[in-house]
Design an enzyme around this catalytic site. Structure first.
Site, PDB file in Angstrom:
ATOM      1  N   ASP A  45      21.528  47.587  45.695  1.00 50.88           N
ATOM      2  CA  ASP A  45      22.920  48.054  45.555  1.00 50.88           C
ATOM      3  C   ASP A  45      23.270  48.837  46.798  1.00 50.88           C
ATOM      4  O   ASP A  45      22.386  49.343  47.495  1.00 50.88           O
ATOM      5  CB  ASP A  45      23.068  48.945  44.311  1.00 50.88           C
ATOM      6  CG  ASP A  45      24.491  48.932  43.763  1.00 50.88           C
ATOM      7  OD1 ASP A  45      24.712  48.365  42.680  1.00 50.88           O
ATOM      8  OD2 ASP A  45      25.402  49.474  44.445  1.00 50.88           O
ATOM      9  N   LYS A  52      35.167  33.936  40.905  1.00 50.54           N
ATOM     10  CA  LYS A  52      34.066  33.563  40.003  1.00 50.54           C
ATOM     11  C   LYS A  52      33.974  32.035  39.882  1.00 50.54           C
ATOM     12  O   LYS A  52      32.880  31.477  39.766  1.00 50.54           O
ATOM     13  CB  LYS A  52      34.256  34.192  38.624  1.00 50.54           C
ATOM     14  CG  LYS A  52      34.093  35.699  38.598  1.00 50.54           C
ATOM     15  CD  LYS A  52      32.677  36.124  38.982  1.00 50.54           C
ATOM     16  CE  LYS A  52      32.433  37.616  38.803  1.00 50.54           C
ATOM     17  NZ  LYS A  52      31.130  38.053  39.313  1.00 50.54           N
ATOM     18  N   ARG A  87      40.691  42.099  21.098  1.00 53.25           N
ATOM     19  CA  ARG A  87      40.366  40.970  21.981  1.00 53.25           C
ATOM     20  C   ARG A  87      38.886  41.004  22.337  1.00 53.25           C
ATOM     21  O   ARG A  87      38.166  40.005  22.200  1.00 53.25           O
ATOM     22  CB  ARG A  87      41.218  41.019  23.260  1.00 53.25           C
ATOM     23  CG  ARG A  87      40.973  39.862  24.224  1.00 53.25           C
ATOM     24  CD  ARG A  87      41.725  40.063  25.527  1.00 53.25           C
ATOM     25  NE  ARG A  87      41.183  41.161  26.298  1.00 53.25           N
ATOM     26  CZ  ARG A  87      40.213  41.052  27.197  1.00 53.25           C
ATOM     27  NH1 ARG A  87      39.683  39.873  27.457  1.00 53.25           N
ATOM     28  NH2 ARG A  87      39.780  42.118  27.857  1.00 53.25           N
ATOM     29  N   HIS A 124      36.828  35.609  32.472  1.00 54.52           N
ATOM     30  CA  HIS A 124      38.142  35.550  33.129  1.00 54.52           C
ATOM     31  C   HIS A 124      38.386  34.201  33.828  1.00 54.52           C
ATOM     32  O   HIS A 124      39.525  33.911  34.186  1.00 54.52           O
ATOM     33  CB  HIS A 124      38.311  36.714  34.106  1.00 54.52           C
ATOM     34  CG  HIS A 124      38.538  38.022  33.397  1.00 54.52           C
ATOM     35  ND1 HIS A 124      39.710  38.336  32.747  1.00 54.52           N
ATOM     36  CD2 HIS A 124      37.710  39.078  33.188  1.00 54.52           C
ATOM     37  CE1 HIS A 124      39.618  39.534  32.194  1.00 54.52           C
ATOM     38  NE2 HIS A 124      38.402  40.005  32.446  1.00 54.52           N
ATOM     39  N   LEU A 154      25.570  43.672  50.648  1.00 56.37           N
ATOM     40  CA  LEU A 154      25.542  42.200  50.681  1.00 56.37           C
ATOM     41  C   LEU A 154      26.413  41.631  51.783  1.00 56.37           C
ATOM     42  O   LEU A 154      26.308  40.444  52.099  1.00 56.37           O
ATOM     43  CB  LEU A 154      26.036  41.635  49.342  1.00 56.37           C
ATOM     44  CG  LEU A 154      25.070  41.684  48.155  1.00 56.37           C
ATOM     45  CD1 LEU A 154      25.773  41.172  46.913  1.00 56.37           C
ATOM     46  CD2 LEU A 154      23.838  40.836  48.442  1.00 56.37           C
ATOM     47  N   TYR A 185      40.177  37.833  41.223  1.00 59.59           N
ATOM     48  CA  TYR A 185      38.789  38.092  40.793  1.00 59.59           C
ATOM     49  C   TYR A 185      38.235  36.847  40.100  1.00 59.59           C
ATOM     50  O   TYR A 185      37.153  36.344  40.448  1.00 59.59           O
ATOM     51  CB  TYR A 185      38.785  39.302  39.856  1.00 59.59           C
ATOM     52  CG  TYR A 185      37.578  39.427  38.950  1.00 59.59           C
ATOM     53  CD1 TYR A 185      36.309  39.646  39.469  1.00 59.59           C
ATOM     54  CD2 TYR A 185      37.718  39.354  37.561  1.00 59.59           C
ATOM     55  CE1 TYR A 185      35.211  39.782  38.620  1.00 59.59           C
ATOM     56  CE2 TYR A 185      36.629  39.490  36.718  1.00 59.59           C
ATOM     57  CZ  TYR A 185      35.378  39.695  37.246  1.00 59.59           C
ATOM     58  OH  TYR A 185      34.295  39.824  36.413  1.00 59.59           O
ATOM     59  N   SER A 199      32.293  35.238  34.664  1.00 56.15           N
ATOM     60  CA  SER A 199      33.111  36.029  33.733  1.00 56.15           C
ATOM     61  C   SER A 199      33.969  35.131  32.854  1.00 56.15           C
ATOM     62  O   SER A 199      34.389  34.041  33.271  1.00 56.15           O
ATOM     63  CB  SER A 199      34.017  36.955  34.545  1.00 56.15           C
ATOM     64  OG  SER A 199      35.000  37.520  33.716  1.00 56.15           O
TER      65      SER A 199
END
Ligand code: NAD
Length: 269
Positions: free
Chosen positions: A31, A139, A173, A111, A49, A135, A109
């Protein structure tokens, strides 16, 4: 004991998984934030990264990678996702492949399906992607990048579309897509060890009374959730009627992400 590199290990998901995974693997915790509370079987690598050298050093000698680190946010700009979610994800895949890593798990995700209305289907597992944000778009790119490396090289790769990994369930949700730490850890172990994996998309969800996902493929691979979201309801839980229809996005799979406007790509960052 096999060694797994966990990127983004200082975050919510990393913190939940560490105690469960270090019983089975040696963990290299990567991290950009320092991690100092190391336990047995854990070592830390503080790096970024977005620096290729850090990626090359981090993957050296590991057997598997669990890639959690990412940039996110309801109204994140496209440009803000480029370095970590696009470039670094590809570099990490390539570095892992070149250093002989055989297992890779990508934290995707729900999403990626977030723009679907919740009444659009009974179950959403097999529907085409409907990303709700920049975002979520990143993904989709991450999943496709995983597919490239899994098809071309001798790497077994899982994308886990995580639902909601908070310690407790906060609204009507999220109760349909929540996942406990131990159920997510079970999915990670399947991704790291199951012999039938080439490239899989699994759902990171526990059981719930009315789930959005059947998670059939994960169950075929042996996934058997130990937890049900209904048993982890937060004290300040919002039921459907208590959720603001305009801001909560209660009628969309992706919640607030699906009703927030996309930041313009035409204006400079
Ligand atoms: N938490 C959830 O409910 C949830 C739901 C769906 C998907 N996910 C996915 O799971 C993953 C982990 O989520 P989280 O909630 O733990 O996020 P988080 O923000 O709590 O943790 C992410 C970690 O990644 C690190 N990081 C970010 N960019 C980095 C970089 N360039 N170099 C090194 N480290 C970097 C951050 O310092 C942070 O510690 C993410 O990919 C996220 O999209 C999480």
């Amino acid at each position: 004991m096999q060694t797994i590199l966990i990127t983004g290990a200082a975050g919510i998901v990393g913190k939940a998984l560490r105690p469960l995974l270090r019983k089975h693997y040696a963990l290299r915790l990567f991290d950009r934030l320092p991690i100092t509370d190391l336990a047995e079987n854990e070592s830390a690598f503080c790096g970024d990264l977005t620096r290729t050298g850090d990626i090359l050093e981090a993957v050296d000698g590991v057997d598997g990678v669990l890639h959690l680190a990412c940039a996110y946010g309801i109204d994140i700009r496209f440009e803000s996702t480029l370095n970590t979610n696009y470039n670094a994800t590809l570099q990490l895949l390539e570095a892992a492949q070149k250093s002989g890593v055989k297992r890779f798990i990508f934290a995707s995700s729900h999403h990626v399906l977030g723009q679907y209305r919740t009444d659009a289907a009974e179950l959403f597992d097999e529907l085409p992607v409907a990303p709700d944000s920049y975002y979520a778009l990143s993904k989709v790119f991450g999943e496709a990048s995983c597919a490239v490396f899994a098809q071309r090289y001798d790497m077994a790769i899982c994308a886990i579309r995580i639902g909601n990994a908070d310690p407790q369930v906060s609204d009507a949700r999220r109760v349909r897509l929540w996942v406990s730490g131990r159920d997510l850890a079970q999915l990670v172990r399947i991704g790291m060890e199951h012999s039938q994996i080439r490239y899989e998309i699994l759902y990171g969800v526990s059981d719930s009374p009315k789930p959005f996902f059947s998670n059939t493929r994960a169950r075929e691979l042996g996934y058997s959730p130990m937890d049900n979201a209904k048993d982890f309801i937060a004290p300040d839980y919002l039921d459907y009627d208590a959720m603001c229809p305009q801001t909560s996005g209660r009628d969309f799979l992706g919640g607030a992400y699906a009703v927030s406007s996309l930041a313009s790509c035409l204006e400079s960052a």
